[in-house]
Design a protein around this motif. Structure first.
Motif, PDB file in Angstrom:
ATOM      1  N   GLU A 109      76.597 -80.554  12.555  1.00  0.00           N
ATOM      2  CA  GLU A 109      76.923 -80.829  11.317  1.00  0.00           C
ATOM      3  C   GLU A 109      76.826 -81.971  10.500  1.00  0.00           C
ATOM      4  O   GLU A 109      76.793 -81.917   9.458  1.00  0.00           O
ATOM      5  CB  GLU A 109      78.321 -80.420  12.001  1.00  0.00           C
ATOM      6  N   GLN A 110      75.975 -83.355  10.904  1.00  0.00           N
ATOM      7  CA  GLN A 110      76.135 -84.199  10.309  1.00  0.00           C
ATOM      8  C   GLN A 110      74.604 -84.222   9.922  1.00  0.00           C
ATOM      9  O   GLN A 110      74.210 -85.370   9.110  1.00  0.00           O
ATOM     10  CB  GLN A 110      76.144 -85.536  11.403  1.00  0.00           C
ATOM     11  N   VAL A 111      73.845 -83.304  10.393  1.00  0.00           N
ATOM     12  CA  VAL A 111      72.309 -83.497  10.101  1.00  0.00           C
ATOM     13  C   VAL A 111      72.235 -83.484   8.587  1.00  0.00           C
ATOM     14  O   VAL A 111      71.085 -84.241   8.117  1.00  0.00           O
ATOM     15  CB  VAL A 111      71.347 -82.428  10.818  1.00  0.00           C
ATOM     16  N   PRO A 112      72.539 -82.199   7.679  1.00  0.00           N
ATOM     17  CA  PRO A 112      72.270 -82.291   6.204  1.00  0.00           C
ATOM     18  C   PRO A 112      72.939 -83.318   5.597  1.00  0.00           C
ATOM     19  O   PRO A 112      72.524 -84.235   4.910  1.00  0.00           O
ATOM     20  CB  PRO A 112      73.403 -81.061   6.243  1.00  0.00           C
ATOM     21  N   ILE A 113      73.808 -84.712   6.081  1.00  0.00           N
ATOM     22  CA  ILE A 113      74.170 -85.473   5.497  1.00  0.00           C
ATOM     23  C   ILE A 113      72.826 -86.673   5.853  1.00  0.00           C
ATOM     24  O   ILE A 113      73.052 -87.713   5.276  1.00  0.00           O
ATOM     25  CB  ILE A 113      75.041 -85.925   6.330  1.00  0.00           C
ATOM     26  N   LEU A 114      72.980 -86.649   6.904  1.00  0.00           N
ATOM     27  CA  LEU A 114      71.119 -87.891   7.524  1.00  0.00           C
ATOM     28  C   LEU A 114      70.204 -86.700   6.609  1.00  0.00           C
ATOM     29  O   LEU A 114      69.904 -88.363   6.746  1.00  0.00           O
ATOM     30  CB  LEU A 114      71.395 -87.741   9.626  1.00  0.00           C
ATOM     31  N   LEU A 115      70.182 -85.967   6.771  1.00  0.00           N
ATOM     32  CA  LEU A 115      68.541 -85.703   6.009  1.00  0.00           C
ATOM     33  C   LEU A 115      68.484 -86.170   4.415  1.00  0.00           C
ATOM     34  O   LEU A 115      68.192 -86.838   3.674  1.00  0.00           O
ATOM     35  CB  LEU A 115      68.273 -84.399   6.093  1.00  0.00           C
ATOM     36  N   LYS A 116      69.757 -85.821   3.954  1.00  0.00           N
ATOM     37  CA  LYS A 116      69.955 -86.658   2.600  1.00  0.00           C
ATOM     38  C   LYS A 116      69.968 -87.927   2.784  1.00  0.00           C
ATOM     39  O   LYS A 116      69.068 -88.536   1.785  1.00  0.00           O
ATOM     40  CB  LYS A 116      71.129 -86.450   2.589  1.00  0.00           C
ATOM     41  N   ALA A 117      70.465 -88.288   3.382  1.00  0.00           N
ATOM     42  CA  ALA A 117      70.902 -90.348   3.135  1.00  0.00           C
ATOM     43  C   ALA A 117      69.631 -90.679   3.863  1.00  0.00           C
ATOM     44  O   ALA A 117      68.445 -91.751   2.886  1.00  0.00           O
ATOM     45  CB  ALA A 117      71.389 -90.240   4.520  1.00  0.00           C
ATOM     46  N   SER A 118      68.623 -89.964   4.457  1.00  0.00           N
ATOM     47  CA  SER A 118      67.163 -89.886   4.916  1.00  0.00           C
ATOM     48  C   SER A 118      65.920 -90.588   3.834  1.00  0.00           C
ATOM     49  O   SER A 118      65.543 -91.203   3.865  1.00  0.00           O
ATOM     50  CB  SER A 118      66.239 -90.209   5.547  1.00  0.00           C
ATOM     51  N   GLN A 119      66.018 -89.238   3.062  1.00  0.00           N
ATOM     52  CA  GLN A 119      65.134 -88.991   1.780  1.00  0.00           C
ATOM     53  C   GLN A 119      66.079 -89.979   0.807  1.00  0.00           C
ATOM     54  O   GLN A 119      64.834 -90.357   0.417  1.00  0.00           O
ATOM     55  CB  GLN A 119      65.409 -87.092   1.670  1.00  0.00           C
ATOM     56  N   SER A 120      66.985 -90.502   0.827  1.00  0.00           N
ATOM     57  CA  SER A 120      67.013 -91.492  -0.270  1.00  0.00           C
ATOM     58  C   SER A 120      66.754 -92.584  -0.125  1.00  0.00           C
ATOM     59  O   SER A 120      66.225 -93.705  -1.023  1.00  0.00           O
ATOM     60  CB  SER A 120      69.069 -91.350  -0.515  1.00  0.00           C
ATOM     61  N   GLN A 121      67.000 -92.967   1.355  1.00  0.00           N
ATOM     62  CA  GLN A 121      66.576 -94.810   1.450  1.00  0.00           C
ATOM     63  C   GLN A 121      64.715 -94.459   1.481  1.00  0.00           C
ATOM     64  O   GLN A 121      64.536 -95.176   1.583  1.00  0.00           O
ATOM     65  CB  GLN A 121      67.175 -94.389   3.650  1.00  0.00           C
ATOM     66  N   TRP A 122      64.192 -92.861   1.857  1.00  0.00           N
ATOM     67  CA  TRP A 122      62.846 -93.222   1.496  1.00  0.00           C
ATOM     68  C   TRP A 122      62.312 -93.717   0.104  1.00  0.00           C
ATOM     69  O   TRP A 122      61.202 -94.159   0.336  1.00  0.00           O
ATOM     70  CB  TRP A 122      62.673 -91.515   2.504  1.00  0.00           C
ATOM     71  N   LYS A 123      63.138 -92.717  -0.433  1.00  0.00           N
ATOM     72  CA  LYS A 123      62.637 -93.349  -2.071  1.00  0.00           C
ATOM     73  C   LYS A 123      62.477 -94.715  -2.135  1.00  0.00           C
ATOM     74  O   LYS A 123      61.779 -95.195  -3.584  1.00  0.00           O
ATOM     75  CB  LYS A 123      63.264 -92.157  -2.353  1.00  0.00           C
ATOM     76  N   GLY A 124      63.803 -94.993  -2.163  1.00  0.00           N
ATOM     77  CA  GLY A 124      64.517 -96.935  -2.228  1.00  0.00           C
ATOM     78  C   GLY A 124      63.417 -97.215  -1.115  1.00  0.00           C
ATOM     79  O   GLY A 124      63.040 -98.585  -2.538  1.00  0.00           O
ATOM     80  N   TYR A 125      62.776 -97.142  -0.371  1.00  0.00           N
ATOM     81  CA  TYR A 125      61.955 -97.941   0.416  1.00  0.00           C
ATOM     82  C   TYR A 125      60.702 -98.274  -0.408  1.00  0.00           C
ATOM     83  O   TYR A 125      60.079 -99.046  -0.204  1.00  0.00           O
ATOM     84  CB  TYR A 125      62.021 -97.107   1.477  1.00  0.00           C
ATOM     85  N   VAL A 126      60.389 -96.594  -0.762  1.00  0.00           N
ATOM     86  CA  VAL A 126      58.853 -96.822  -1.595  1.00  0.00           C
ATOM     87  C   VAL A 126      58.693 -97.062  -2.871  1.00  0.00           C
ATOM     88  O   VAL A 126      58.291 -98.280  -2.947  1.00  0.00           O
ATOM     89  CB  VAL A 126      58.440 -95.216  -1.515  1.00  0.00           C
ATOM     90  N   LYS A 127      59.776 -97.290  -3.757  1.00  0.00           N
ATOM     91  CA  LYS A 127      60.328 -98.224  -4.855  1.00  0.00           C
ATOM     92  C   LYS A 127      59.908 -99.150  -4.386  1.00  0.00           C
ATOM     93  O   LYS A 127      59.191-100.408  -5.128  1.00  0.00           O
ATOM     94  CB  LYS A 127      61.633 -98.120  -5.547  1.00  0.00           C
TER      95      LYS A 127
END
Length: 156
Positions: free
Chosen positions: A99-117
């Motif tokens: 049940e937490q996977v979509p939330i975690l996946l969304k958070a990881s994508q957002s954090q990845w974008k921030g890291y790249v920037k």
């Protein structure tokens, strides 16, 4: 004693077979990313050979197209994984701990974008001067996109 020995041997064979299958999957995923990169980089090289490409800005435009293609691939893969994650949560009888996977996946994508920037914009602004700065930042973004693509591929 013989029975114990046979059990240990059979168990070892099963574990080795599963390990080999996992290594094969990892190699297959790596190869898929390599093939994608080769295709995109070939288009980039073709763009650079164009007679219209004369300046750093022109070559950065070619590089930007490569980065755009990689980021589009990452976004497509992310959407596929998110769709699968949401489907898994719709079946709690089979996937009770997802049940937490979509939330975690969304958070990881957002954090990845921030890291790249942060990595590609911040570091290169401070360490690279002149017209090469944007090219370095774009190549950094491209490399991160390939890494993210591989990370997303690794998620079932």
């Amino acid at each position: 004693m013989k029975r114990l020995f046979k059990t240990v041997c059979v168990g070892s064979l099963l574990v080795m077979g599963a390990t080999h299958a996992d290594v094969g999957r990892e190699e297959e995923l790596d190869e898929a990313v390599r093939q994608f990169a080769a295709k995109v980089e070939a288009v980039w090289q073709e763009c650079l050979r164009s007679p219209e490409v004369r300046t750093t800005n022109d070559s950065d435009s070619c590089l930007f197209e490569m980065v755009r293609a990689a980021n589009e691939k990452v976004e497509t893969k992310y959407q596929e994984k998110m769709s699968k994650a949401r489907q898994m949560t719709e079946h709690p009888d089979r996937y009770s701990s997802y049940e937490q996977v979509p939330i975690l996946l969304k958070a990881s994508q957002s954090q990845w974008k921030g890291y790249v920037k942060s990595d590609c914009d911040g570091i290169y602004e401070e360490s690279v001067a002149g017209t090469a700065r944007s090219g370095y930042a774009l190549m950094c973004q491209y490399k991160h996109a390939l890494q993210r693509l591989r990370a997303l591929d690794g998620w079932y």
